[in-house]
Design a protein around this motif. Structure first.
Motif, mmCIF file in Angstrom:
data_model
loop_
_atom_site.group_PDB
_atom_site.id
_atom_site.type_symbol
_atom_site.label_atom_id
_atom_site.label_comp_id
_atom_site.label_asym_id
_atom_site.label_seq_id
_atom_site.Cartn_x
_atom_site.Cartn_y
_atom_site.Cartn_z
ATOM 1 N N PRO A 107 -8.896 14.999 -15.075
ATOM 2 C CA PRO A 107 -9.913 15.839 -15.722
ATOM 3 C C PRO A 107 -11.316 15.284 -15.549
ATOM 4 C CG PRO A 107 -8.046 15.481 -17.176
ATOM 5 C CD PRO A 107 -7.852 14.561 -16.016
ATOM 6 N N GLN A 108 -11.400 13.969 -15.639
ATOM 7 C CA GLN A 108 -12.716 13.359 -15.516
ATOM 8 C C GLN A 108 -13.294 13.551 -14.116
ATOM 9 O OE1 GLN A 108 -12.951 9.098 -15.840
ATOM 10 N NE2 GLN A 108 -15.120 9.323 -15.327
ATOM 11 N N ILE A 109 -12.449 13.380 -13.110
ATOM 12 C CA ILE A 109 -12.895 13.567 -11.723
ATOM 13 C C ILE A 109 -13.362 14.998 -11.518
ATOM 14 C CG2 ILE A 109 -12.158 13.608 -9.312
ATOM 15 C CD1 ILE A 109 -10.106 11.427 -10.054
ATOM 16 N N VAL A 110 -12.538 15.924 -11.969
ATOM 17 C CA VAL A 110 -12.861 17.335 -11.774
ATOM 18 C C VAL A 110 -14.190 17.679 -12.423
ATOM 19 C CG1 VAL A 110 -12.192 19.695 -12.389
ATOM 20 C CG2 VAL A 110 -10.482 18.095 -11.518
ATOM 21 N N GLN A 111 -14.386 17.144 -13.620
ATOM 22 C CA GLN A 111 -15.615 17.516 -14.312
ATOM 23 C C GLN A 111 -16.857 16.814 -13.789
ATOM 24 O OE1 GLN A 111 -14.637 17.428 -18.604
ATOM 25 N NE2 GLN A 111 -12.911 18.675 -17.930
ATOM 26 N N THR A 112 -16.755 15.517 -13.570
ATOM 27 C CA THR A 112 -17.971 14.818 -13.125
ATOM 28 C C THR A 112 -18.357 15.201 -11.705
ATOM 29 O OG1 THR A 112 -16.727 12.910 -12.335
ATOM 30 C CG2 THR A 112 -17.487 12.844 -14.604
ATOM 31 N N LYS A 113 -17.348 15.486 -10.879
ATOM 32 C CA LYS A 113 -17.671 15.816 -9.486
ATOM 33 C C LYS A 113 -17.755 17.324 -9.247
ATOM 34 C CE LYS A 113 -17.304 11.484 -7.812
ATOM 35 N NZ LYS A 113 -16.194 11.034 -6.975
ATOM 36 N N ARG A 114 -17.608 18.107 -10.329
ATOM 37 C CA ARG A 114 -17.690 19.553 -10.207
ATOM 38 C C ARG A 114 -16.716 20.088 -9.164
ATOM 39 N NH1 ARG A 114 -23.127 19.891 -12.283
ATOM 40 N NH2 ARG A 114 -22.521 19.714 -14.457
ATOM 41 N N VAL A 115 -15.472 19.715 -9.284
ATOM 42 C CA VAL A 115 -14.451 20.124 -8.315
ATOM 43 C C VAL A 115 -13.865 21.485 -8.684
ATOM 44 C CG1 VAL A 115 -12.196 19.563 -7.349
ATOM 45 C CG2 VAL A 115 -13.842 17.737 -7.802
ATOM 46 N N ASN A 116 -13.836 22.381 -7.728
ATOM 47 C CA ASN A 116 -13.221 23.686 -7.950
ATOM 48 C C ASN A 116 -11.889 23.830 -7.229
ATOM 49 O OD1 ASN A 116 -15.215 24.944 -9.568
ATOM 50 N ND2 ASN A 116 -16.493 25.251 -7.763
ATOM 51 N N ILE A 117 -11.686 23.001 -6.208
ATOM 52 C CA ILE A 117 -10.510 23.146 -5.359
ATOM 53 C C ILE A 117 -9.591 21.931 -5.470
ATOM 54 C CG2 ILE A 117 -9.691 23.462 -2.986
ATOM 55 C CD1 ILE A 117 -12.338 24.801 -2.336
ATOM 56 N N TRP A 146 -17.934 21.875 -1.037
ATOM 57 C CA TRP A 146 -16.935 22.111 -2.081
ATOM 58 C C TRP A 146 -16.056 20.873 -2.161
ATOM 59 C CZ3 TRP A 146 -17.233 26.386 -5.061
ATOM 60 C CH2 TRP A 146 -17.904 27.515 -4.562
ATOM 61 N N PRO A 147 -16.334 19.993 -3.092
ATOM 62 C CA PRO A 147 -15.492 18.797 -3.196
ATOM 63 C C PRO A 147 -14.070 19.181 -3.597
ATOM 64 C CG PRO A 147 -17.013 18.949 -5.047
ATOM 65 C CD PRO A 147 -17.405 20.007 -4.075
ATOM 66 N N VAL A 148 -13.090 18.459 -3.053
ATOM 67 C CA VAL A 148 -11.692 18.738 -3.393
ATOM 68 C C VAL A 148 -11.048 17.495 -3.992
ATOM 69 C CG1 VAL A 148 -11.495 20.392 -1.498
ATOM 70 C CG2 VAL A 148 -10.739 18.039 -1.162
ATOM 71 N N VAL A 149 -10.034 17.722 -4.803
ATOM 72 C CA VAL A 149 -9.286 16.602 -5.353
ATOM 73 C C VAL A 149 -7.841 16.748 -4.889
ATOM 74 C CG1 VAL A 149 -8.785 17.786 -7.527
ATOM 75 C CG2 VAL A 149 -8.723 15.291 -7.428
ATOM 76 N N ILE A 150 -7.254 15.630 -4.464
ATOM 77 C CA ILE A 150 -5.892 15.648 -3.945
ATOM 78 C C ILE A 150 -4.947 15.031 -4.970
ATOM 79 C CG2 ILE A 150 -4.365 14.795 -2.123
ATOM 80 C CD1 ILE A 150 -6.888 14.623 -0.310
ATOM 81 N N VAL A 151 -3.879 15.725 -5.283
ATOM 82 C CA VAL A 151 -2.876 15.183 -6.197
ATOM 83 C C VAL A 151 -1.650 14.772 -5.377
ATOM 84 C CG1 VAL A 151 -1.444 15.601 -8.223
ATOM 85 C CG2 VAL A 151 -3.686 16.699 -8.026
#
Ligand SMILES: NC(=O)c1ccc[n+]([C@@H]2O[C@H](COP(=O)([O-])OP(=O)(O)OC[C@H]3O[C@@H](n4cnc5c(N)ncnc54)[C@H](O)[C@@H]3O)[C@@H](O)[C@H]2O)c1
Ligand SMILES: NC(=O)c1ccc[n+]([C@@H]2O[C@H](COP(=O)([O-])OP(=O)(O)OC[C@H]3O[C@@H](n4cnc5c(N)ncnc54)[C@H](O)[C@@H]3O)[C@@H](O)[C@H]2O)c1
Lengths: 230, 230
Positions: A142-152, A88-93
């Motif tokens: 948005p681009q990161i979330v979509q291309t990397k399929r991030v849910n978390i 589950w890839p995650v993105v940190i803000v």
DNA sequence: AGGCACTCGTGCACACGTTCACAAAGCCAG
DNA sequence: CTGGCTTTGTGAACGTGTGCACGAGTGCCT
């Protein structure tokens, strides 16, 4: 439609303990242990044996009476139930103190939560590299979330910016948020939010310290009897 | 210190919410709000109004019917109950990614938990300065704990060293521990331990994500036919 | 003064979580 | 195959937490 989220629901309290069992079982497996009893697992996990059995029973009847549980099989079942069969890839803000620590922490990726990206508003932070991941501008979220399929998504901004960060995460398509900022996030009902608030933890400890001091203010070190867990 | 110090015990669930109310009340106070209803406080805190009233009732009857609660007085009462009338210095063990983030985070001191010291075994880290605090060698831990009257210790070492760190903290006289390492610490019964485990939080989110996807993703090809005969 | 609108404090019922205790199920020795 | 030992799986009792509903104060307006 689908009024029944049909699958048997696992109690929250159990869900929060399964990761603990999972880690212990993984360690045991690495040590060559093939089978484990609820008693032993309870001891290692610091809980009651009956609780372990009840927790595991929600997964199905995967134990063998008189013997215990097969470690590897149990690991498989728990992982499956927790949805850990894939990453589950995650993105940190927020790439401040905390965001940097999180990005630089290998334990995330190891446990199936690779850092797909880290974003910040601060131009001076954009472009720097943390833990092998380049900090990008928040507009790219948005681009990161979509291309990397991030849910978390992980919110590691100051409290004043946390709601905005959460809004952006939700708009970008994230459906679960781990929030480190000391505020209550307001999000659509469908979004799952968990909060980690260190200040709250410390204040709970403070409460117990204060209570302990109840009679006389000065706590006396030493004199405590070691709990004899075998 | 009357025998009346024998205050009725406050439920754990309530203790964990008091810090949240406290933060909100502080913000309201800063904005000039003098009085607040349970309804409004509940809204800001993301909880049920009845729960707020019940929680606050454990502190005593400090509300005014028909009006609400006086913000500043409530802040005072909650702070008193949580033992926040004075600072609680903390000592951090482990000056890695996380320890550095914690030391560099001003929010601790602001909320009454100044960093009295940070220690590490790694000689190359000893002497560096983080957030205004110099990293010291772990051998100096007992001295820091005693001279600064530290009751709360933070474990920010790798899991493999966490039990040792906890043992040293206890031996030095600390009575509460906040543990970030992903292991179950074994400590004397009298020691209060709280655990913050990010991996667990992420795995809980994973569970919900997996469950959400439940309908559309067929994770199990052919296996485990567990019919929903309940 | 009396009535009214508001909000607290809490009794009560229900939901959820924990623990005990034990029959059922499996293994092994003889 | 039988008897004895171990450990699971779960019913039931108990404890904790939640939320509704409403009586009881309080302040304000007429
Ligand atoms: N550092 C810690 O140890 C620690 C401990 C407990 C809680 N926290 C909480 O974690 C959060 C982050 O703490 P920190 O110490 O990393 O703070 P920080 O100030 O070091 O970092 C915050 C980062 O967020 C960025 N940011 C600000 N607004 C943003 C926005 N709208 N969108 C994207 N990024 C934005 C800033 O540029 C900065 O880089 C805070 O809410 C803090 O209360 C931190
Ligand atoms: N960094 C994160 O974002 C993060 C996230 C989740 C969990 N954690 C957990 O927090 C802990 C620390 O993580 P980290 O990223 O800071 O690790 P790290 O490896 O960066 O730092 C650990 C530090 O502890 C020191 N240390 C090792 N043994 C010690 C001992 N016996 N006594 C005192 N100090 C000792 C090391 O010298 C090092 O400086 C780990 O258990 C990790 O699992 C960290």
């Amino acid at each position: 439609m689908a009024p029944d989220r049909n699958r048997r629901r696992i109690p929250d309290a159990t869900v929060s303990r399964l990761p603990v069992y999972l880690r212990i079982l993984g360690e045991q497996s690495a040590e060559g242990v093939e089978s484990i009893s609820s008693e032993r697992l309870a001891e290692l996990g610091g809980v009651n044996a009956a609780k372990v059995r009840k927790d595991l029973s929600y997964l199905g009847s995967y134990g063998t009476r008189g013997v215990g549980y097969e470690v590897d099989y149990l690991v498989y079942q728990i992982r499956r139930e927790l949805g850990l069969t894939h990453d589950w890839p995650v993105v940190i803000v927020g790439a401040g103190n905390l965001g940097q620590a999180l990005a630089g922490y290998g334990g995330f990726g190891e446990r199936g939560f690779p850092v797909a990206g880290i974003v910040d508003v601060d131009e001076s932070k954009v472009g720097t590299v943390l833990g092998g991941v380049r900090v990008r501008h928040i507009d790219e979220l948005p681009q990161i979330v979509q291309t990397k399929r991030v849910n978390i998504g992980v919110v590691a901004t100051p409290g004043s910016a946390a709601q905005e960060a959460a809004d952006l995460l939700v708009k970008a398509g994230v459906t679960s948020i781990l929030n480190f900022a000391p505020i209550v996030l307001s999000v659509p009902r469908a979004i799952e939010v968990r909060k980690v608030d260190l200040a709250v933890e410390l204040q709970i400890l403070s409460y117990h310290e204060q209570r302990r001091a109840g009679g006389s203010i000065h706590a006396v070190p030493g004199g405590t009897s070691r709990s004899a867990t075998a």
